[in-house]
Structure formats: structure tokens, C-alpha cells
Design a protein around this motif. Structure first.
Motif: not given
Length: 398
Positions: A140-154, A33-45
Motif C-alpha cells: 500500500r505504501d513505502e513502509e509496507g514495501a520496506k517491510s516486504s523487502y526485509e521479509k524477503m531478505g530474511r 518454495r518452503e521459505e517463500m511460502n513461509r514468508a507469505g508469498a504465493q506461487e503462480l506461473l
RNA sequence: CGGGGCGUAGCGCAGCCCGGUAGCGCGCCAGCUUCGGGAGCUGGAUGUCCGCGGUUCAAAUCCGCGCGCCCCGACCA
């Protein structure tokens, strides 16, 4: 885990988490949770029960096979128990996200999943019901998706590092989830079900299912093989789901576009099991401190001795008040039973309170992993434990 | 799905081949002793023998069907 009183089986691949096991699960969840939130993700259920209609939109109702547990409600409508949530989350996003201004989004949940595995085995390692953190990114686009993917990887790197695990990210197949590119996070353990290859010279590593050839593709010579347990998997999905489900938003130019997606899973219950596979000895578990159900285990050697009991309870109370997670073995058992159980459940530090040492005003502090014992006074033991398990006090802002 | 195995006390098992009184170890309960690496003695409690049907004077045991679980091989966090 069964022997250590962490879990009990209810049916094939379905378990109850006992208090000790649940505490470990909660530790993993907290870090995630802490790392997801730190990466800017929001929790839902999201719901565990999902309607067939959503799965028909992507065609996966037909593709997913028997792992998808299906059933009908009283009105003969078809449902399944969610093994993953691409459909549900995409359904949500197409209703809520209308403009590029609403993107990017990363949504996640920690939830019980159900996959009707052909052959559940190894306890939590491959259960049918299990706890998973699943996150979904929309860009919005491929580039953004790549950046999200990398953010999650980190974020994944941080998560498994904080769990105190030795792991390796590897290139992997995408399987039924589909998509363009994916990486698995493998916890290294001899007993792992997966095989991976890694380069000794660079950070190239791949699942053997994915690896082509026996040499490093970057020219560093032969790869070495390892066994691992897959605890995380991240995917670049592209627009597979957003297109199939007609989730569209209006881009800067007022034109309709599909959000580019990624999805990111972590087997929470499996991570707990993998930690044990990687950290155990002949006597039992050697919990990494961040995942241990408790940090300190107080063992009064003889519950008939008033002095031993009073000292034990004093240490227990003092540490608890300092915020240390302490377990005290107040059972009326013989010393051997307590020592063996303590080694089995593997709490990192044991404080052994016995009459002989107490006569000299001493107790023992034992490191479960190294077996190293130091005899110290009851005051010293508090300080030592504080240093070992509590995070260093935050420095005053300058 | 394919192959193998199991289902008897809380747990682990024997008994089944060759039908007739359901047993062992551990655990549990009570008492006494014991207390630094899984204690000793004494006494005690516990069973739809997985379910249903059949054969038989009689079934844990033989036959049939069903259910559940475990282990080995192709997918997945």
C-alpha cells in the motif's frame, strides 16, 4: 557438472538436466518454495512468451537491448522470451487489485528464463536459459514495501543457510531492473565472477561496482575483498512499474494510489552450480547434504560376489524404506572405477560393501568430505546413517 | 560487438602446409581371465571428414560463402 553426469549441453548456454542434476535443482526449488511460502508469498506461473505491448508500456522494449530475445508470431505480432516478469505481473495486479484491502501481496514463480547473453560461459553459471525464482511484492505504501523487502531478505538468508552455503549479502547496483535500492546475495567462491568488499568488524559489504572508497563507511577501517557468485538479488522498485502501467488501487480514503513494488530473484540453476564451486576437491564434488542428489551411495565392490550384492541390496532397501535417498552402483565395473565415480559425483556418505570386510560382518561408512572411514556392522550402518541424514524425530507435543 | 582458435568414428585428437587407400587413443560389442582406487588377452563394429559452391582426372586437404562451437575483454539470477 558435465563430467559428473549432471548436465549435457544442447547449444551455447542451453543445457539438459540429467537425472542427477535435476535432483539437485529440485532440492534447491524445494527449499526456495518452503521459505517463500513461509514468508507469505504465493506461487503462480506466468508465461515464458510475452507480448511486446506490455514491454512498450514500460519503455523496456526499447531499453532492454539484445539480451531480450524477440520474435514474431504468424500474424507478425511481436513477442519476446521472458528474461524477467515485472510487466506481466504488474499487468495481472492492475486487473485484479482494486482496493487497499487486497494488499499487500507477494507473488512468486519458479520458471525457465531466457536471456540472450553476449557470452554464455561456465555451464550453468551463465547460461542463456536458466531456472529462476522471481518474486514480486505489492504494498500500500513505502513502509509496507520496506517491510516486504526485509521479509524477503530474511527469507533469502534462510534459503542460502539451508542450502549449506557460505554467502554474504552486499549492496549493489540496480541495473536495467531499476529501482531505489538493491542487495545481492553472493556465494563466496574463489572462482566467482564478481568481486565484493566486506568490513571485518560490522556486516557492511558491497559489490565493488557499488562500493565507494576502500574504507568501511561506518568507520571500521579498511575493507577486505572477496570473490563471489551472485545467486540472488532483491530490489526495492518503488512505483516505477505500477506508474508506467497505470496499476492503481483505491486507498483508505478512496483516492487512487500506486502500489509500491519490490522484486526478488534467485538463480536456482546457478545456485546449484555455485554450490559446486564452493564445495569441491581434486576428486570431485563435495555436496552439502541439503543439496546432494542422493544422501547415501552404496558401492558393492565386486558385483560377482553374491554375498556382496545381497548385503548391498539389503542396505539399499532398508535405507530407502526409512526415507533415506540412496543410490546404488549396480554397474559391473571394477572397484577403482566405482570409487572414482563416487568421489566425482560427491554424494556425502558412501557405504562400501566388500568381501574382505563382509567376512567379519562389516561394511565401511565413508564421509566423502573428510575422507574418514569407519568399519561397522550392517545393522550399525543403518543407525549411523539415520542419525546423519534424517531430521531428528519431532518431539511429542507436551 | 572486438580479438584468437576449432569443426574428421560416441568422446578426445592426428592427417590438411605438399591433393591420390581416412587413421590413433579411449569408449562400444563378443569371448575368456580378473575384481578394494580408472584390468589383461583375443576378436569385432563404427565415418554425409560441419554445410553449400568452386578449382582439379582426383578435394578431409586448395579457393569462396555460410553455419556452429570454444576461449579472452564492456552487462546480468
Amino acid at each position: 557438472m558435465i563430467r559428473a553426469g549432471m548436465i549435457r549441453k544442447v547449444a551455447a548456454g542451453i543445457y539438459t538436466y540429467l537425472p542427477l542434476g535435476l535432483r539437485v535443482i529440485r532440492k534447491v526449488e524445494l527449499i526456495v518454495r518452503e521459505e517463500m511460502n513461509r514468508a507469505g508469498a504465493q506461487e503462480l506461473l506466468m508465461p515464458m512468451v510475452q507480448p511486446a505491448e506490455l514491454w512498450n508500456e514500460t519503455g523496456r522494449w526499447g531499453e532492454y537491448g539484445k539480451e531480450l530475445l524477440r520474435f514474431k508470431d504468424r500474424g507478425e505480432r511481436e513477442f519476446c522470451l521472458g528474461p524477467t516478469h515485472e510487466e506481466v505481473v504488474t499487468d495481472l495486479v492492475r486487473a485484479e487489485v482494486k482496493s487497499y484491502r487486497h494488499l499487500p501481496q507477494i507473488l512468486y514463480q519458479i520458471q525457465t528464463k531466457f536471456r540472450d547473453e553476449i557470452r554464455p560461459r561456465f555451464g550453468l553459471m551463465r547460461g542463456r536459459e536458466f531456472l529462476m525464482k522471481d518474486a514480486y511484492s505489492f504494498d500500500r505504501d513505502e513502509e509496507g514495501a520496506k517491510s516486504s523487502y526485509e521479509k524477503m531478505g530474511r527469507a533469502y538468508h534462510r534459503i542460502f543457510e539451508r542450502c549449506g552455503l557460505k554467502f554474504k549479502p552486499v549492496e549493489a547496483e540496480s541495473g536495467v531492473i531499476g529501482g531505489i535500492f538493491s542487495q545481492e546475495f553472493m556465494v563466496l567462491a574463489e572462482t566467482g565472477e564478481d568481486s565484493l568488499v566486506a568490513c571485518h568488524a560490522c556486516d557492511y559489504a558491497a559489490n565493488v561496482e557499488k562500493a565507494r572508497g576502500s574504507d568501511c563507511p561506518r568507520g571500521h577501517g579498511p575493507l577486505t575483498t572477496h570473490r563471489g557468485i551472485e545467486v540472488g538479488h532483491i530490489f526495492m522498485l518503488g512505483t516505477k512499474y505500477s506508474q508506467a502501467m497505470k496499476a492503481v488501487f483505491l486507498d483508505k480514503n478512496g483516492k487512487e494510489a500506486y502500489p509500491v513494488m519490490g522484486c526478488y530473484g534467485i538463480g536456482v540453476s546457478r545456485t546449484a552450480a555455485a554450490a559446486i564451486e564452493q564445495n569441491h576437491d581434486a576428486k570431485g564434488i563435495l555436496w552439502p547434504l541439503p543439496l546432494a542428489p542422493y544422501q547415501v551411495h552404496v558401492i558393492p565392490v565386486n558385483d560377482q560376489s553374491e554375498r556382496v550384492m545381497i548385503t548391498s541390496e539389503l542396505i539399499y532397501g532398508t535405507l530407502s524404506n526409512l526415507g533415506v535417498e540412496v543410490l546404488i552402483d549396480d554397474r559391473s565395473e571394477r572397484p577403482g572405477v566405482k570409487f572414482n565415480d563416487a568421489d566425482l559425483i560427491g554424494i556425502p556418505y558412501q557405504i562400501i560393501v566388500g568381501e574382505k570386510n563382509l567376512a567379519d560382518g562389516l561394511v565401511e561408512l565413508k564421509d566423502r568430505r573428510t575422507g574418514k572411514v569407519q568399519k561397522v556392522t550392517t545393522e550399525e550402518v543403518i543407525d549411523l546413517v539415520k542419525k546423519l541424514v534424517l531430521p531428528p524425530a519431532p518431539r511429542a507435543e507436551s
